[in-house]
Motif scaffolding. Structure first.
Motif, PDB file in Angstrom:
ATOM      1  N   THR A  79       0.790  -1.258   0.198  1.00 53.74           N
ATOM      2  CA  THR A  79      -0.105   0.156   0.181  1.00 53.74           C
ATOM      3  C   THR A  79       0.807   1.111   0.058  1.00 53.74           C
ATOM      4  N   GLU A  80       0.403   2.579  -0.315  1.00 54.55           N
ATOM      5  CA  GLU A  80       1.090   3.635  -0.307  1.00 54.55           C
ATOM      6  C   GLU A  80       1.898   3.814   1.181  1.00 54.55           C
ATOM      7  N   GLY A  81       1.138   3.358   2.247  1.00 49.30           N
ATOM      8  CA  GLY A  81       2.004   3.331   3.644  1.00 49.30           C
ATOM      9  C   GLY A  81       2.916   2.142   3.950  1.00 49.30           C
ATOM     10  N   GLY A  82       3.216   1.421   2.986  1.00 46.01           N
ATOM     11  CA  GLY A  82       4.110   0.332   3.185  1.00 46.01           C
ATOM     12  C   GLY A  82       3.446  -1.136   2.962  1.00 46.01           C
ATOM     13  N   PRO A  83       3.960  -2.056   3.310  1.00 47.92           N
ATOM     14  CA  PRO A  83       3.324  -3.504   3.250  1.00 47.92           C
ATOM     15  C   PRO A  83       2.187  -3.627   4.262  1.00 47.92           C
ATOM     16  N   LEU A  84       1.011  -4.014   3.918  1.00 49.78           N
ATOM     17  CA  LEU A  84       0.010  -4.511   4.649  1.00 49.78           C
ATOM     18  C   LEU A  84      -0.010  -6.063   4.838  1.00 49.78           C
ATOM     19  N   MET A  85      -0.063  -6.338   6.059  1.00 49.06           N
ATOM     20  CA  MET A  85      -0.169  -7.832   6.230  1.00 49.06           C
ATOM     21  C   MET A  85      -1.284  -8.241   6.876  1.00 49.06           C
ATOM     22  N   LEU A  86      -2.089  -9.060   6.152  1.00 49.20           N
ATOM     23  CA  LEU A  86      -3.460  -9.425   6.669  1.00 49.20           C
ATOM     24  C   LEU A  86      -3.360 -10.817   7.172  1.00 49.20           C
ATOM     25  N   THR A  87      -4.087 -10.958   8.147  1.00 47.70           N
ATOM     26  CA  THR A  87      -4.182 -12.529   8.947  1.00 47.70           C
ATOM     27  C   THR A  87      -5.284 -13.149   8.152  1.00 47.70           C
ATOM     28  N   ALA A  88      -5.419 -14.571   8.746  1.00 50.25           N
ATOM     29  CA  ALA A  88      -6.624 -15.224   8.370  1.00 50.25           C
ATOM     30  C   ALA A  88      -7.835 -14.617   8.704  1.00 50.25           C
ATOM     31  N   GLU A  89      -7.807 -14.122   9.748  1.00 50.55           N
ATOM     32  CA  GLU A  89      -9.312 -13.370  10.154  1.00 50.55           C
ATOM     33  C   GLU A  89      -9.608 -12.200   9.483  1.00 50.55           C
ATOM     34  N   ASP A  90      -8.590 -11.493   9.056  1.00 52.16           N
ATOM     35  CA  ASP A  90      -8.753 -10.227   8.164  1.00 52.16           C
ATOM     36  C   ASP A  90      -9.241 -10.614   7.080  1.00 52.16           C
ATOM     37  N   LEU A  91      -8.888 -11.738   6.322  1.00 49.56           N
ATOM     38  CA  LEU A  91      -9.197 -12.109   5.120  1.00 49.56           C
ATOM     39  C   LEU A  91     -10.764 -12.935   5.377  1.00 49.56           C
ATOM     40  N   GLU A  92     -11.116 -13.354   6.420  1.00 49.11           N
ATOM     41  CA  GLU A  92     -12.409 -13.923   6.719  1.00 49.11           C
ATOM     42  C   GLU A  92     -13.215 -12.757   6.622  1.00 49.11           C
ATOM     43  N   VAL A  93     -12.820 -11.612   7.460  1.00 50.34           N
ATOM     44  CA  VAL A  93     -13.972 -10.314   7.346  1.00 50.34           C
ATOM     45  C   VAL A  93     -14.144  -9.938   5.999  1.00 50.34           C
ATOM     46  N   VAL A  94     -13.194  -9.925   5.151  1.00 51.53           N
ATOM     47  CA  VAL A  94     -13.269  -9.454   3.926  1.00 51.53           C
ATOM     48  C   VAL A  94     -14.198 -10.247   3.185  1.00 51.53           C
ATOM     49  N   ARG A  95     -14.086 -11.393   2.989  1.00 49.48           N
ATOM     50  CA  ARG A  95     -14.797 -12.484   2.604  1.00 49.48           C
ATOM     51  C   ARG A  95     -16.528 -12.423   3.100  1.00 49.48           C
ATOM     52  N   LEU A  96     -16.420 -12.377   4.347  1.00 48.35           N
ATOM     53  CA  LEU A  96     -17.925 -12.242   4.746  1.00 48.35           C
ATOM     54  C   LEU A  96     -18.518 -10.919   4.483  1.00 48.35           C
ATOM     55  N   LEU A  97     -17.553  -9.861   4.394  1.00 48.69           N
ATOM     56  CA  LEU A  97     -18.226  -8.630   4.001  1.00 48.69           C
ATOM     57  C   LEU A  97     -18.587  -8.716   2.630  1.00 48.69           C
ATOM     58  N   SER A  98     -18.040  -9.133   1.718  1.00 47.33           N
ATOM     59  CA  SER A  98     -18.220  -9.147   0.411  1.00 47.33           C
ATOM     60  C   SER A  98     -19.513 -10.147  -0.026  1.00 47.33           C
ATOM     61  N   THR A  99     -20.039 -11.080   0.926  1.00 47.94           N
ATOM     62  CA  THR A  99     -21.313 -11.819   0.694  1.00 47.94           C
ATOM     63  C   THR A  99     -22.630 -10.815   1.240  1.00 47.94           C
ATOM     64  N   ILE A 100     -22.275 -10.054   1.957  1.00 52.93           N
ATOM     65  CA  ILE A 100     -23.666  -9.229   2.318  1.00 52.93           C
ATOM     66  C   ILE A 100     -24.188  -8.317   1.005  1.00 52.93           C
ATOM     67  N   PRO A 101     -25.177  -8.738   0.605  1.00 50.88           N
ATOM     68  CA  PRO A 101     -25.765  -8.026  -0.533  1.00 50.88           C
ATOM     69  C   PRO A 101     -26.031  -6.568  -0.498  1.00 50.88           C
ATOM     70  N   SER A 102     -26.257  -6.057   0.619  1.00 53.82           N
ATOM     71  CA  SER A 102     -26.689  -4.532   0.553  1.00 53.82           C
ATOM     72  C   SER A 102     -25.604  -3.845   0.924  1.00 53.82           C
ATOM     73  N   SER A 103     -25.470  -2.794  -0.269  1.00 50.92           N
ATOM     74  CA  SER A 103     -24.292  -1.811   0.119  1.00 50.92           C
ATOM     75  C   SER A 103     -24.350  -0.871   0.955  1.00 50.92           C
ATOM     76  N   LYS A 104     -25.602  -0.757   1.436  1.00 50.79           N
ATOM     77  CA  LYS A 104     -25.822   0.185   2.568  1.00 50.79           C
ATOM     78  C   LYS A 104     -25.227  -0.620   4.000  1.00 50.79           C
ATOM     79  N   VAL A 105     -25.719  -1.972   3.987  1.00 49.30           N
ATOM     80  CA  VAL A 105     -25.077  -2.558   5.218  1.00 49.30           C
ATOM     81  C   VAL A 105     -23.708  -2.605   5.199  1.00 49.30           C
ATOM     82  N   ARG A 106     -23.162  -2.732   4.110  1.00 51.37           N
ATOM     83  CA  ARG A 106     -21.441  -2.819   4.252  1.00 51.37           C
ATOM     84  C   ARG A 106     -20.839  -1.464   4.538  1.00 51.37           C
ATOM     85  N   ARG A 107     -21.645  -0.488   4.191  1.00 50.68           N
ATOM     86  CA  ARG A 107     -20.941   0.753   4.415  1.00 50.68           C
ATOM     87  C   ARG A 107     -21.207   0.942   6.049  1.00 50.68           C
TER      88      ARG A 107
END
Length: 120
Positions: A79-107
């Motif tokens: 990233t612009e601020g340097g390397p970003l290290m994502l854990t398995a939990e971080d990736l799970e949050v991203v995966r779960l967030l992407s499954t929520i159909p409502s963009s309003k709820v995601r925001r």
């Protein structure tokens, strides 16, 4: 400059698989069309391995390309601020967030995460 942790991990996985199959560095190098020194550099993580070469390694070692990433506990993103290290939990949050159909709820979830991060 030190080796990237992902390159080191992938290299170690290549070395482990190669040794488990009883294949020498020279034999693997010959099949890949590279020098055995290049295989050594891949295995140490000194040189990054291209996607096409990793695919060829997987074919030579009779395993899927995903095998080389097994056990990798973090995802490294520049990233612009340097390397970003994502854990398995971080990736799970991203995966779960992407499954929520409502963009309003995601925001709303992102707003909540910002608030929680600001308190930390």
């Amino acid at each position: 400059m030190s080796n990237h942790p992902t390159d080191t991990h992938v290299g170690a996985m290549i070395r482990g698989r190669r040794k488990a199959l009883g294949i020498s560095q020279q034999a693997l190098a010959d099949r890949l069309g590279v020098s055995f020194q290049q295989v050594q550099k891949y295995e140490r993580g000194d040189n990054r391995i291209s996607a096409s070469k990793l695919y060829a390694v997987a074919h030579c070692l009779s395993c899927p390309t995903t095998y080389f990433f097994d056990g990798l506990s973090t995802c490294h993103i520049s990233t612009e601020g340097g390397p970003l290290m994502l854990t398995a939990e971080d990736l799970e949050v991203v995966r779960l967030l992407s499954t929520i159909p409502s963009s309003k709820v995601r925001r709303q979830i992102v707003t909540l995460a910002r608030a929680l991060a600001a308190e930390a």
